[in-house]
Motif scaffolding. Structure first.
Motif, PDB file in Angstrom:
ATOM      1  N   GLN A  71      31.435  49.032  38.081  1.00  0.00           N
ATOM      2  CA  GLN A  71      31.253  50.480  37.867  1.00  0.00           C
ATOM      3  C   GLN A  71      32.420  50.995  37.026  1.00  0.00           C
ATOM      4  N   LYS A  72      32.112  51.679  35.963  1.00  0.00           N
ATOM      5  CA  LYS A  72      33.174  52.219  35.093  1.00  0.00           C
ATOM      6  C   LYS A  72      34.035  53.234  35.833  1.00  0.00           C
ATOM      7  N   LEU A  73      35.284  53.388  35.392  1.00  0.00           N
ATOM      8  CA  LEU A  73      36.116  54.426  35.987  1.00  0.00           C
ATOM      9  C   LEU A  73      35.560  55.786  35.617  1.00  0.00           C
ATOM     10  N   VAL A  74      35.365  56.622  36.615  1.00  0.00           N
ATOM     11  CA  VAL A  74      34.917  57.983  36.335  1.00  0.00           C
ATOM     12  C   VAL A  74      36.123  58.919  36.327  1.00  0.00           C
ATOM     13  N   ARG A  75      36.896  58.871  37.416  1.00  0.00           N
ATOM     14  CA  ARG A  75      38.151  59.630  37.401  1.00  0.00           C
ATOM     15  C   ARG A  75      39.028  59.225  38.585  1.00  0.00           C
ATOM     16  N   ASN A  76      40.304  59.631  38.468  1.00  0.00           N
ATOM     17  CA  ASN A  76      41.224  59.457  39.587  1.00  0.00           C
ATOM     18  C   ASN A  76      40.900  60.464  40.680  1.00  0.00           C
ATOM     19  N   LEU A  77      41.119  60.079  41.919  1.00  0.00           N
ATOM     20  CA  LEU A  77      41.012  61.060  42.999  1.00  0.00           C
ATOM     21  C   LEU A  77      42.283  61.908  43.039  1.00  0.00           C
ATOM     22  N   THR A  78      42.142  63.159  43.439  1.00  0.00           N
ATOM     23  CA  THR A  78      43.307  64.014  43.638  1.00  0.00           C
ATOM     24  C   THR A  78      43.959  63.642  44.972  1.00  0.00           C
ATOM     25  N   ALA A  79      45.196  64.119  45.163  1.00  0.00           N
ATOM     26  CA  ALA A  79      45.859  63.872  46.453  1.00  0.00           C
ATOM     27  C   ALA A  79      45.015  64.464  47.584  1.00  0.00           C
ATOM     28  N   ALA A  80      44.409  65.633  47.335  1.00  0.00           N
ATOM     29  CA  ALA A  80      43.579  66.266  48.370  1.00  0.00           C
ATOM     30  C   ALA A  80      42.409  65.356  48.753  1.00  0.00           C
ATOM     31  N   GLU A  81      41.820  64.721  47.754  1.00  0.00           N
ATOM     32  CA  GLU A  81      40.657  63.876  48.040  1.00  0.00           C
ATOM     33  C   GLU A  81      41.067  62.583  48.755  1.00  0.00           C
ATOM     34  N   ILE A  82      42.302  62.167  48.549  1.00  0.00           N
ATOM     35  CA  ILE A  82      42.772  60.956  49.245  1.00  0.00           C
ATOM     36  C   ILE A  82      43.128  61.301  50.694  1.00  0.00           C
ATOM     37  N   VAL A  83      43.924  62.356  50.896  1.00  0.00           N
ATOM     38  CA  VAL A  83      44.245  62.783  52.267  1.00  0.00           C
ATOM     39  C   VAL A  83      42.959  63.195  52.996  1.00  0.00           C
ATOM     40  N   GLY A  84      42.067  63.849  52.264  1.00  0.00           N
ATOM     41  CA  GLY A  84      40.816  64.325  52.845  1.00  0.00           C
ATOM     42  C   GLY A  84      40.002  63.208  53.482  1.00  0.00           C
ATOM     43  N   GLN A  85      40.091  62.007  52.928  1.00  0.00           N
ATOM     44  CA  GLN A  85      39.333  60.895  53.522  1.00  0.00           C
ATOM     45  C   GLN A  85      39.839  60.582  54.932  1.00  0.00           C
ATOM     46  N   VAL A  86      41.160  60.684  55.120  1.00  0.00           N
ATOM     47  CA  VAL A  86      41.710  60.437  56.462  1.00  0.00           C
ATOM     48  C   VAL A  86      41.240  61.543  57.410  1.00  0.00           C
ATOM     49  N   MET A  87      41.237  62.770  56.907  1.00  0.00           N
ATOM     50  CA  MET A  87      40.883  63.898  57.776  1.00  0.00           C
ATOM     51  C   MET A  87      39.402  63.911  58.131  1.00  0.00           C
ATOM     52  N   LEU A  88      38.555  63.564  57.182  1.00  0.00           N
ATOM     53  CA  LEU A  88      37.127  63.592  57.508  1.00  0.00           C
ATOM     54  C   LEU A  88      36.759  62.463  58.479  1.00  0.00           C
ATOM     55  N   ALA A  89      37.491  61.354  58.400  1.00  0.00           N
ATOM     56  CA  ALA A  89      37.243  60.286  59.374  1.00  0.00           C
ATOM     57  C   ALA A  89      37.708  60.737  60.761  1.00  0.00           C
ATOM     58  N   ARG A  90      38.844  61.449  60.804  1.00  0.00           N
ATOM     59  CA  ARG A  90      39.307  62.006  62.088  1.00  0.00           C
ATOM     60  C   ARG A  90      38.280  62.989  62.642  1.00  0.00           C
ATOM     61  N   ASP A  91      37.709  63.801  61.771  1.00  0.00           N
ATOM     62  CA  ASP A  91      36.666  64.737  62.214  1.00  0.00           C
ATOM     63  C   ASP A  91      35.538  63.949  62.876  1.00  0.00           C
ATOM     64  N   ASP A  92      35.065  62.932  62.157  1.00  0.00           N
ATOM     65  CA  ASP A  92      33.899  62.194  62.647  1.00  0.00           C
ATOM     66  C   ASP A  92      34.206  61.459  63.952  1.00  0.00           C
ATOM     67  N   LEU A  93      35.437  60.965  64.071  1.00  0.00           N
ATOM     68  CA  LEU A  93      35.797  60.203  65.270  1.00  0.00           C
ATOM     69  C   LEU A  93      36.268  61.125  66.400  1.00  0.00           C
ATOM     70  N   GLY A  94      36.350  62.413  66.110  1.00  0.00           N
ATOM     71  CA  GLY A  94      36.816  63.370  67.133  1.00  0.00           C
ATOM     72  C   GLY A  94      38.256  63.104  67.511  1.00  0.00           C
ATOM     73  N   GLU A  95      39.110  62.854  66.500  1.00  0.00           N
ATOM     74  CA  GLU A  95      40.474  62.437  66.814  1.00  0.00           C
ATOM     75  C   GLU A  95      41.525  63.529  66.684  1.00  0.00           C
ATOM     76  N   TRP A  96      41.140  64.797  66.680  1.00  0.00           N
ATOM     77  CA  TRP A  96      42.161  65.848  66.662  1.00  0.00           C
ATOM     78  C   TRP A  96      42.536  66.185  68.095  1.00  0.00           C
ATOM     79  N   PRO A  97      43.817  66.499  68.337  1.00  0.00           N
ATOM     80  CA  PRO A  97      44.200  66.828  69.718  1.00  0.00           C
ATOM     81  C   PRO A  97      43.548  68.132  70.179  1.00  0.00           C
TER      82      PRO A  97
END
Ligand code: SAH
Ligand code: SF4
Length: 395
Positions: free
Chosen positions: A150-176
């Protein structure tokens, strides 16, 4: 060991509509503390209060997982309104979630511009690893890697990289939960930059995102629980230690330049010797922070006893472990996985030479979530549409 039971795959559609920023409000996610401080001051926060405000907002966003300024109850109402007007708290959007028979979860994540990347959560006993992407597609064209087609489309922003950790936490119910006793179990205990893309070709955004993830308030993953995998972008290797400080994995995969040129074409730019020299100089190199050499096992290509012995000779003197990855097949792949007894014989030679040589158990193969199988669904669909012969026009 490699075959998973044919249990039905769960696939949910979790479309959560979230507005995407359009140049107006600034997204708080992914800003480092310094950037957030500057942004708060620019929005009218008095200099003298800025550090305290950063701490407060940071805790709401990264410790409690709050997405709404109105819920930041230790801030004055007027200040909350100011934040609301100037900032957003935006995560990329989860389009689909697939759950493998072995518990692995794959998220198809949509980012601004309608592009898609994949994020994979791999649960292990009492902990789990989140594999995140750093680019949409990849500029490199490793011949055994699905993303590489797959050709490079674009770099992810820092928000999109951190966001992946946060959305997984959302899905796993991992916030205190406020008021609940502190829970020390970490569903996401490790993060690996081993998804789509070459992280060292998106260095600044990856570094800033990891600063947020490693900050000791909030997501608080220690730098030793983050592993960045590179195909061998030599000029950025020392910076990885100096500016990020995480662990390093290198996609080695071959023991001669002739074979590595074919498998990992970046080798034509920085060959095996240049790469190894850079690794010997890696500022954090020590026995406790060994470099992981990733080695994909391809039948008849790089899996002989002679290869194993050459590998051991090449890495002599580097504190290392060798992670053997049975090749994960994808439609149209030009290679086959080495036979299991071949992989074990190869591992044995390395082990006897004094190196740990774990064989990576393929996870999530039934949902194409294993290493090197990621590719955005739209790209897959586009390719398969292109392969369909157009039906004859109606008479
Ligand atoms: N671009 C980075 C990180 C992403 S790939 C890199 O190349 O290191 C993560 C790991 O999976 C790399 O070691 C990569 O070489 C390996 N990999 C890619 N395709 C694979 C496949 N089909 N089977 C097994 N491993 C694969
Ligand atoms: Fe890109 Fe890594 Fe795949 Fe190579 S293995 S094509 S560097 S994602």
């Amino acid at each position: 060991m490699t075959d998973l039971p044919a249990t039905p795959i769960t696939q949910d559609v979790l479309t959560i509509p979230r507005k995407l920023p359009e140049g107006g409000p600034v997204n708080i996610i992914g800003l480092t503390r310094d950037q957030l401080r500057a942004a708060l001051i620019a929005a009218g926060t008095p200099q003298a209060q800025a550090k305290m405000r950063v701490g407060q907002v940071w805790q709401w966003v990264y410790h409690w997982g709050v997405r709404d300024f109105a819920a930041m109850t230790n801030l004055a109402k007027g200040y909350r309104a100011l934040l609301e007007k100037t900032f957003t708290i935006e995560l990329p959007q989860v389009v689909t979630r697939q759950i493998s028979a072995d518990g692995t979860r794959k998220y198809l994540v949509r980012i601004a511009g309608g592009h898609e990347v994949e994020t994979v959560y791999i649960p292990e006993d009492g902990r789990g690893t989140l594999c995140i992407s750093s680019q949409v597609g990849c500029t490199l064209t490793c011949s055994f890697c699905h993303t590489g087609t797959q050709k490079l489309v674009r770099n992810l922003t820092a928000a999109e990289i951190v966001g992946q950790v946060m959305l997984a936490r959302d899905d796993l119910g991992e916030w205190p939960v406020q008021g609940a006793p502190k829970d020390e179990t970490r569903l996401i205990s490790n993060v690996v930059l081993m998804g789509m893309g070459e992280p060292l070709y998106n260095f600044d955004n990856v570094r800033d995102a990891m600063k947020v993830v490693m900050d000791n308030e909030g997501l608080t993953l220690s730098r030793r629980r983050i592993t960045l995998s590179t195909s061998g972008v030599v000029p950025e290797i020392a910076r990885t230690a100096e500016e990020i400080g995480c662990l390093l994995a290198v996609s080695f995969h071959a023991t001669t330049d002739e074979v590595r040129d074919r498998l990992v074409p970046i080798n034509k730019r920085w060959n095996i010797r240049t790469l190894l020299d850079a690794l010997r100089d890696y500022p954090r190199l020590s026995n406790s922070e060994r470099i992981t050499f990733e080695y994909v096992m391809l039948k008849g290509v790089n899996d002989s006893d002679a290869d194993a012995r050459r590998l051991v000779r090449l890495i002599a003197g580097i504190p290392a472990k060798i992670n053997l990855i049975p090749f994960n097949e994808w439609p149209g792949a030009p290679y086959q996985r080495s036979d299991w007894d071949r992989i074990e014989a190869f591992a044995d030679i390395i082990y006897k030479a004094g190196y740990a040589s774990p064989i990576r158990t393929p996870r999530g193969e039934d949902i194409m979530a294993a290493c090197g199988q990621l590719k955005s669904a739209t790209e897959r669909a586009r390719k398969s549409r292109a392969g369909v012969i157009a039906p004859p026009a109606a008479q």
